[in-house]
Design a protein around this motif. Structure first.
Motif, PDB file in Angstrom:
ATOM      1  N   GLY A  25       0.882  -1.123  -0.135  1.00 61.00           N
ATOM      2  CA  GLY A  25       0.051  -0.200   0.029  1.00 61.00           C
ATOM      3  C   GLY A  25       0.887   1.103   0.130  1.00 61.00           C
ATOM      4  O   GLY A  25       1.527   1.669  -0.947  1.00 61.00           O
ATOM      5  N   GLY A  26       0.541   2.041   0.994  1.00 61.41           N
ATOM      6  CA  GLY A  26       1.305   3.352   1.164  1.00 61.41           C
ATOM      7  C   GLY A  26       2.666   3.092   1.882  1.00 61.41           C
ATOM      8  O   GLY A  26       3.375   4.047   2.216  1.00 61.41           O
ATOM      9  N   HIS A  27       3.021   2.123   2.340  1.00 59.49           N
ATOM     10  CA  HIS A  27       4.007   1.806   3.320  1.00 59.49           C
ATOM     11  C   HIS A  27       5.142   1.202   2.431  1.00 59.49           C
ATOM     12  O   HIS A  27       5.030  -0.041   1.789  1.00 59.49           O
ATOM     13  CB  HIS A  27       3.861   0.754   4.367  1.00 59.49           C
ATOM     14  N   PHE A  28       6.563   1.628   2.685  1.00 60.87           N
ATOM     15  CA  PHE A  28       7.587   0.987   2.058  1.00 60.87           C
ATOM     16  C   PHE A  28       8.374   0.251   3.087  1.00 60.87           C
ATOM     17  O   PHE A  28       8.629   0.555   4.047  1.00 60.87           O
ATOM     18  CB  PHE A  28       8.688   1.919   1.521  1.00 60.87           C
ATOM     19  N   ASN A  29       8.903  -1.100   2.508  1.00 65.76           N
ATOM     20  CA  ASN A  29       9.643  -1.767   3.327  1.00 65.76           C
ATOM     21  C   ASN A  29      11.097  -1.875   2.616  1.00 65.76           C
ATOM     22  O   ASN A  29      11.250  -2.312   1.616  1.00 65.76           O
ATOM     23  CB  ASN A  29       9.216  -3.258   3.475  1.00 65.76           C
ATOM     24  N   ILE A  30      12.079  -1.744   3.456  1.00 66.84           N
ATOM     25  CA  ILE A  30      13.355  -1.137   3.185  1.00 66.84           C
ATOM     26  C   ILE A  30      14.406  -2.197   3.808  1.00 66.84           C
ATOM     27  O   ILE A  30      14.498  -2.115   5.194  1.00 66.84           O
ATOM     28  CB  ILE A  30      13.767   0.040   3.195  1.00 66.84           C
ATOM     29  N   PHE A  31      15.169  -2.913   2.942  1.00 67.21           N
ATOM     30  CA  PHE A  31      16.266  -3.548   3.821  1.00 67.21           C
ATOM     31  C   PHE A  31      17.678  -2.887   2.889  1.00 67.21           C
ATOM     32  O   PHE A  31      17.624  -2.634   1.799  1.00 67.21           O
ATOM     33  CB  PHE A  31      16.348  -5.107   3.262  1.00 67.21           C
ATOM     34  N   ALA A  32      18.651  -2.534   3.824  1.00 62.98           N
ATOM     35  CA  ALA A  32      19.419  -1.976   3.314  1.00 62.98           C
ATOM     36  C   ALA A  32      20.787  -2.515   4.112  1.00 62.98           C
ATOM     37  O   ALA A  32      20.904  -2.446   5.162  1.00 62.98           O
ATOM     38  CB  ALA A  32      19.686  -0.195   3.669  1.00 62.98           C
ATOM     39  N   ILE A  33      21.780  -2.915   3.098  1.00 60.93           N
ATOM     40  CA  ILE A  33      23.008  -3.526   3.461  1.00 60.93           C
ATOM     41  C   ILE A  33      24.227  -2.830   3.305  1.00 60.93           C
ATOM     42  O   ILE A  33      24.368  -2.595   2.162  1.00 60.93           O
ATOM     43  CB  ILE A  33      22.988  -5.010   2.939  1.00 60.93           C
ATOM     44  N   GLY A  34      24.938  -2.298   4.272  1.00 61.94           N
ATOM     45  CA  GLY A  34      26.171  -1.564   3.590  1.00 61.94           C
ATOM     46  C   GLY A  34      27.064  -1.337   4.900  1.00 61.94           C
ATOM     47  O   GLY A  34      26.685  -1.166   6.242  1.00 61.94           O
ATOM     48  N   GLU A  35      28.461  -1.248   4.555  1.00 63.07           N
ATOM     49  CA  GLU A  35      29.402  -0.955   5.781  1.00 63.07           C
ATOM     50  C   GLU A  35      28.932   0.576   6.267  1.00 63.07           C
ATOM     51  O   GLU A  35      29.698   0.860   7.461  1.00 63.07           O
ATOM     52  CB  GLU A  35      30.832  -0.809   5.172  1.00 63.07           C
ATOM     53  N   ILE A  36      28.255   1.463   5.726  1.00 64.34           N
ATOM     54  CA  ILE A  36      28.037   2.558   6.201  1.00 64.34           C
ATOM     55  C   ILE A  36      27.111   2.444   7.707  1.00 64.34           C
ATOM     56  O   ILE A  36      27.380   3.387   8.451  1.00 64.34           O
ATOM     57  CB  ILE A  36      26.914   3.363   5.200  1.00 64.34           C
ATOM     58  N   PHE A  37      26.662   1.218   7.826  1.00 61.43           N
ATOM     59  CA  PHE A  37      26.019   0.836   9.206  1.00 61.43           C
ATOM     60  C   PHE A  37      26.601   0.701  10.274  1.00 61.43           C
ATOM     61  O   PHE A  37      26.213   0.397  11.347  1.00 61.43           O
ATOM     62  CB  PHE A  37      24.897   0.018   8.987  1.00 61.43           C
ATOM     63  N   SER A  38      28.102   0.365  10.055  1.00 65.05           N
ATOM     64  CA  SER A  38      29.154  -0.261  10.993  1.00 65.05           C
ATOM     65  C   SER A  38      29.226   0.886  12.151  1.00 65.05           C
ATOM     66  O   SER A  38      29.341   2.143  11.700  1.00 65.05           O
ATOM     67  CB  SER A  38      30.452  -0.394  10.484  1.00 65.05           C
ATOM     68  N   ASN A  39      29.359   0.458  13.312  1.00 60.91           N
ATOM     69  CA  ASN A  39      29.559   1.273  14.449  1.00 60.91           C
ATOM     70  C   ASN A  39      28.337   2.341  14.572  1.00 60.91           C
ATOM     71  O   ASN A  39      28.682   3.178  15.250  1.00 60.91           O
ATOM     72  CB  ASN A  39      31.131   1.862  14.416  1.00 60.91           C
ATOM     73  N   LYS A  40      27.327   2.025  14.084  1.00 67.06           N
ATOM     74  CA  LYS A  40      26.398   2.995  14.300  1.00 67.06           C
ATOM     75  C   LYS A  40      25.100   2.338  15.247  1.00 67.06           C
ATOM     76  O   LYS A  40      24.908   0.977  15.058  1.00 67.06           O
ATOM     77  CB  LYS A  40      25.719   3.428  12.949  1.00 67.06           C
ATOM     78  N   ARG A  41      24.412   3.234  15.948  1.00 65.09           N
ATOM     79  CA  ARG A  41      23.443   2.569  16.677  1.00 65.09           C
ATOM     80  C   ARG A  41      22.345   2.516  15.875  1.00 65.09           C
ATOM     81  O   ARG A  41      21.817   3.140  14.862  1.00 65.09           O
ATOM     82  CB  ARG A  41      23.092   3.450  18.080  1.00 65.09           C
ATOM     83  N   PRO A  42      21.083   1.711  16.406  1.00 63.06           N
ATOM     84  CA  PRO A  42      19.749   1.566  15.365  1.00 63.06           C
ATOM     85  C   PRO A  42      19.339   2.935  14.909  1.00 63.06           C
ATOM     86  O   PRO A  42      19.073   3.363  13.941  1.00 63.06           O
ATOM     87  CB  PRO A  42      19.053   0.855  16.189  1.00 63.06           C
ATOM     88  N   VAL A  43      19.248   4.024  16.053  1.00 59.94           N
ATOM     89  CA  VAL A  43      18.986   5.377  15.633  1.00 59.94           C
ATOM     90  C   VAL A  43      19.550   6.328  14.684  1.00 59.94           C
ATOM     91  O   VAL A  43      18.880   6.596  13.682  1.00 59.94           O
ATOM     92  CB  VAL A  43      18.542   6.306  16.941  1.00 59.94           C
ATOM     93  N   GLN A  44      20.759   5.770  14.727  1.00 57.57           N
ATOM     94  CA  GLN A  44      21.873   6.639  13.799  1.00 57.57           C
ATOM     95  C   GLN A  44      21.838   5.871  12.241  1.00 57.57           C
ATOM     96  O   GLN A  44      21.635   6.599  11.202  1.00 57.57           O
ATOM     97  CB  GLN A  44      23.172   6.339  14.228  1.00 57.57           C
ATOM     98  N   ARG A  45      21.516   4.692  12.221  1.00 54.52           N
ATOM     99  CA  ARG A  45      21.177   3.935  10.989  1.00 54.52           C
ATOM    100  C   ARG A  45      19.763   4.392  10.382  1.00 54.52           C
ATOM    101  O   ARG A  45      19.774   4.570   9.052  1.00 54.52           O
ATOM    102  CB  ARG A  45      20.948   2.375  11.212  1.00 54.52           C
TER     103      ARG A  45
END
Length: 79
Positions: A25-45
């Motif tokens: 519907g109007g909701h997008f489900n996103i899976f993102a995979i990358g080194e950019i997320f290393s050493n980041k807390r969930p909120v930062q991601r």
């Protein structure tokens, strides 16, 4: 907006990420995979993803986003 449009926006803003996008519907489900997320807390991601889509969210083109973010190691070891 189509899932392909969202994927293109994300991969342009986050060039070293692999993204998978689906819509329900109007909701997008996103899976993102990358080194950019290393050493980041969930909120930062989440902020990384929201930052890439801020114009579309502000304009209402994207209504809701559900996201899961992973480093490549996290993605590979999830099963």
């Amino acid at each position: 907006m189509s899932p392909e449009d969202v994927k293109t926006l994300l991969e342009k803003a986050l060039p070293d990420c692999e993204c998978q996008v689906a819509t329900d519907g109007g909701h997008f489900n996103i899976f993102a995979i990358g080194e950019i997320f290393s050493n980041k807390r969930p909120v930062q991601r989440q902020q990384v993803i929201y930052g890439a889509l801020k114009e579309q969210i502000s304009s209402g083109e994207i209504h809701a986003v559900n996201m899961k973010t992973f480093t490549p190691d996290e993605w590979n070891s999830r099963n």
